[in-house]
Design a protein around this motif. Structure first.
Motif, PDB file in Angstrom:
ATOM      1  N   HIS A   9      19.355  21.404  23.229  1.00 40.89           N
ATOM      2  CA  HIS A   9      20.066  20.774  22.160  1.00 40.89           C
ATOM      3  C   HIS A   9      18.831  20.171  21.400  1.00 40.89           C
ATOM      4  CE1 HIS A   9      22.975  18.432  20.148  1.00 40.89           C
ATOM      5  NE2 HIS A   9      22.435  17.552  20.403  1.00 40.89           N
ATOM      6  N   VAL A  10      18.071  19.207  21.993  1.00 42.95           N
ATOM      7  CA  VAL A  10      17.024  18.562  21.304  1.00 42.95           C
ATOM      8  C   VAL A  10      16.034  19.713  20.818  1.00 42.95           C
ATOM      9  CG1 VAL A  10      14.802  17.068  21.566  1.00 42.95           C
ATOM     10  CG2 VAL A  10      16.887  16.745  22.883  1.00 42.95           C
ATOM     11  N   GLY A  12      16.765  22.172  19.031  1.00 45.00           N
ATOM     12  CA  GLY A  12      17.674  22.725  17.934  1.00 45.00           C
ATOM     13  C   GLY A  12      18.495  23.942  18.154  1.00 45.00           C
ATOM     14  N   SER A  13      18.477  24.343  19.446  1.00 45.01           N
ATOM     15  CA  SER A  13      19.674  25.495  19.849  1.00 45.01           C
ATOM     16  C   SER A  13      20.793  24.973  20.195  1.00 45.01           C
ATOM     17  CB  SER A  13      18.780  26.382  20.693  1.00 45.01           C
ATOM     18  OG  SER A  13      17.578  26.913  20.732  1.00 45.01           O
ATOM     19  N   GLN A  14      21.627  25.989  20.265  1.00 46.95           N
ATOM     20  CA  GLN A  14      23.254  25.680  20.323  1.00 46.95           C
ATOM     21  C   GLN A  14      23.282  25.899  22.056  1.00 46.95           C
ATOM     22  OE1 GLN A  14      25.610  28.436  17.904  1.00 46.95           O
ATOM     23  NE2 GLN A  14      24.632  27.406  16.097  1.00 46.95           N
ATOM     24  N   VAL A  15      24.128  25.150  22.602  1.00 46.70           N
ATOM     25  CA  VAL A  15      24.606  25.252  23.938  1.00 46.70           C
ATOM     26  C   VAL A  15      26.172  25.487  24.050  1.00 46.70           C
ATOM     27  CG1 VAL A  15      24.782  23.999  26.306  1.00 46.70           C
ATOM     28  CG2 VAL A  15      23.016  23.453  24.717  1.00 46.70           C
ATOM     29  N   LEU A  16      26.468  26.366  24.618  1.00 50.86           N
ATOM     30  CA  LEU A  16      27.775  26.869  24.984  1.00 50.86           C
ATOM     31  C   LEU A  16      28.151  26.747  26.561  1.00 50.86           C
ATOM     32  CD1 LEU A  16      30.388  28.451  24.392  1.00 50.86           C
ATOM     33  CD2 LEU A  16      29.273  30.583  24.802  1.00 50.86           C
ATOM     34  N   ARG A  34      27.695  22.244  22.474  1.00 52.03           N
ATOM     35  CA  ARG A  34      28.391  22.418  21.262  1.00 52.03           C
ATOM     36  C   ARG A  34      29.874  23.127  21.221  1.00 52.03           C
ATOM     37  NH1 ARG A  34      27.391  26.567  16.394  1.00 52.03           N
ATOM     38  NH2 ARG A  34      28.190  25.204  14.854  1.00 52.03           N
ATOM     39  N   GLU A  35      29.982  23.695  22.095  1.00 54.86           N
ATOM     40  CA  GLU A  35      31.317  24.593  22.419  1.00 54.86           C
ATOM     41  C   GLU A  35      31.324  24.569  23.818  1.00 54.86           C
ATOM     42  OE1 GLU A  35      33.872  28.601  21.451  1.00 54.86           O
ATOM     43  OE2 GLU A  35      31.477  28.312  20.571  1.00 54.86           O
TER      44      GLU A  35
END
Length: 70
Positions: A9-10, A12-16, A34-35
């Motif tokens: 997350h830090v 800059g990527s998205q976490v599912l 994120r989701e």
């Protein structure tokens, strides 16, 4: 997994987060997710991970880690 989620997350990527419903009741999701997809059984979780992932990281864990890796 929490440390990997936070670093992702830090960076800059998205976490599912994909989690079985029974475990989701414990509210383990972090603010960095994120989701969150809730699935009925563990086999559905593994399938969703395969469909939605670009890469995997296997961290030390229990028998469930072996099931997910192989």
């Amino acid at each position: 997994m929490g440390c990997v989620s936070t670093a992702t997350h830090v960076g800059g990527s998205q976490v599912l987060g994909i989690i079985p419903t029974i475990i989701a009741e414990g509210n383990f999701a972090r603010k960095t997710v994120r989701e969150e997809l809730k699935v009925p059984i563990m086999q559905d979780r593994i399938w969703k991970m395969l469909v939605n992932s670009d890469a995997f990281i296997a961290l030390p864990g229990g028998i469930g880690t072996l099931e997910e890796k192989f």
